[in-house]
Design a protein around this motif. Structure first.
Motif, short mmCIF file in Angstrom:
data_model
loop_
_atom_site.label_atom_id
_atom_site.label_comp_id
_atom_site.label_asym_id
_atom_site.label_seq_id
_atom_site.Cartn_x
_atom_site.Cartn_y
_atom_site.Cartn_z
N ILE A 139 -98.51 59.39 13.26
CA ILE A 139 -98.61 59.32 11.81
C ILE A 139 -97.22 59.07 11.24
O ILE A 139 -96.21 59.45 11.84
CB ILE A 139 -99.22 60.62 11.23
N ASP A 140 -97.18 58.37 10.12
CA ASP A 140 -95.92 58.07 9.45
C ASP A 140 -94.96 57.39 10.43
O ASP A 140 -95.28 56.36 10.98
CB ASP A 140 -95.33 59.32 8.82
N ASP A 141 -93.77 58.00 10.68
CA ASP A 141 -92.74 57.35 11.48
C ASP A 141 -92.61 57.94 12.89
O ASP A 141 -91.60 57.72 13.57
CB ASP A 141 -91.39 57.45 10.77
N GLN A 142 -93.63 58.66 13.36
CA GLN A 142 -93.53 59.29 14.68
C GLN A 142 -93.35 58.30 15.82
O GLN A 142 -92.74 58.64 16.84
CB GLN A 142 -94.77 60.15 14.94
N LEU A 143 -93.85 57.09 15.67
CA LEU A 143 -93.76 56.13 16.76
C LEU A 143 -92.32 55.77 17.08
O LEU A 143 -92.00 55.43 18.23
CB LEU A 143 -94.56 54.87 16.42
N VAL A 144 -91.43 55.86 16.12
CA VAL A 144 -90.01 55.57 16.36
C VAL A 144 -89.46 56.52 17.41
O VAL A 144 -88.75 56.11 18.34
CB VAL A 144 -89.21 55.68 15.05
N ALA A 145 -89.78 57.82 17.29
CA ALA A 145 -89.28 58.81 18.24
C ALA A 145 -90.01 58.74 19.57
O ALA A 145 -89.42 59.04 20.62
CB ALA A 145 -89.43 60.21 17.64
N LEU A 146 -91.28 58.34 19.57
CA LEU A 146 -92.08 58.34 20.79
C LEU A 146 -91.88 57.08 21.62
O LEU A 146 -92.08 57.09 22.85
CB LEU A 146 -93.55 58.50 20.42
N SER A 147 -91.49 55.98 21.00
CA SER A 147 -91.43 54.70 21.70
C SER A 147 -90.50 54.69 22.91
O SER A 147 -90.84 54.09 23.94
CB SER A 147 -91.05 53.58 20.73
N PRO A 148 -89.30 55.28 22.85
CA PRO A 148 -88.44 55.23 24.05
C PRO A 148 -89.12 55.83 25.28
O PRO A 148 -88.98 55.30 26.39
CB PRO A 148 -87.22 56.04 23.63
#
Length: 279
Positions: A139-148
């Motif tokens: 949700i929101d911007d969580q994918l930025v942190a999860l992508s690496p």
């Protein structure tokens, strides 16, 4: 005219009479939210949907996959599954789930938070080795942190519910930009679903139109699938199966692109046969 073949890529089954909920379940679906395998089959048959992907819910069952596995077995090939598992599950247990029709596991950061998956590197490595899917809900911007973490593993990634963007943040929000980056790189499949979860407007959720258009542009129909999210837990307004299919026709007016989203791409991703209809 040949009827459109369809796969619903995100549904849940709940059968508490046969498989009681976990005592510490996040949420206990009841009443109209119940979705037994028999009810699911009837809904799919009525709407001419051949196959479905059963996603293990955090609601009701959590890491108890017995109801999911029972429905997969009874479905006789009509379904594939996504299970909820602990981060330290051994590879042999994942292989056994795959043999039963489970093709991936859920990473529900939207509910559990990104930090919950900080130690999930070995899990993702197991999934990659078994050619299984990480079914990611953010949700929101969580994918930025999860992508690496996802990128290091090389695992196949499916993104639930359009990435659940905040429609007030705009398509340039960091999380949605990261989702589009994955689409341009061909490194994920996105589910065109769950608009009601994030839209600030009633059906047909016009505020999400720019997001759907951007996803279709960057992912293309060969990396998009459709899903209903049946049986519609904790919805902010009434939602029904037929209007969701009508909404997809509005969002994707080209019939050839719709066929790829509804049939060709999910059959490829989940290994459904493309011959005679199941329903």
């Amino acid at each position: 005219m040949e009827p459109v073949r369809m796969v619903d890529c995100h549904v849940h089954v709940f059968d508490p009479a046969r498989f009681p909920y976990a005592p510490d379940a996040y949420y206990a679906p009841a009443g109209q939210e119940l979705g037994t395998p028999a009810r699911l089959a009837a809904v799919l048959d009525w709407h001419g949907v051949d196959h479905a992907v059963l996603v293990g819910p955090n609601s009701g069952y959590g890491e108890d996959n017995r109801c999911l596995l029972d429905a997969l077995d009874a479905g006789d090939g009509r379904y594939r599954g996504m299970a909820v598992v602990r981060n330290d599950i051994p590879r042999a247990e994942l292989a056994a789930l795959k043999a039963a029709g489970v093709l991936g596991v859920t990473l529900n950061a939207a509910l559990l938070g990104v930090d919950h998956y900080a130690d999930a590197g070995p899990l993702l490595s197991h999934l990659e080795a078994l050619d299984m899917i990480a079914d990611v809900q953010v949700i929101d911007d969580q994918l930025v942190a999860l992508s690496p973490l996802l990128d290091r593993s090389g695992v196949r990634v499916h993104i639930d519910h359009c990435g659940r963007p905040d429609p007030t943040a705009g398509i340039d929000a960091p999380g949605f930009r990261e989702l589009l980056r994955r689409g341009r790189a061909g490194r994920a499949v996105v589910k065109l679903s769950g608009c009601v979860k994030v839209s600030r407007e009633s059906y047909p959720h016009a505020d999400l139109s720019p997001y759907i258009e951007a996803l279709l542009s960057e992912f293309g129909p060969d990396h998009c699938v459709w899903a209903s999210d049946w049986p519609f837990l904790r919805m902010p307004e009434r939602i029904d199966y037929g209007p969701l299919l009508a909404l997809l026709a509005r969002q994707v007016p080209d019939s050839a692109d719709r066929r790829r989203i509804l049939w060709d791409t999910p059959c490829r991703e989940f290994g459904f046969p493309t011959g005679t209809a199941t329903a």
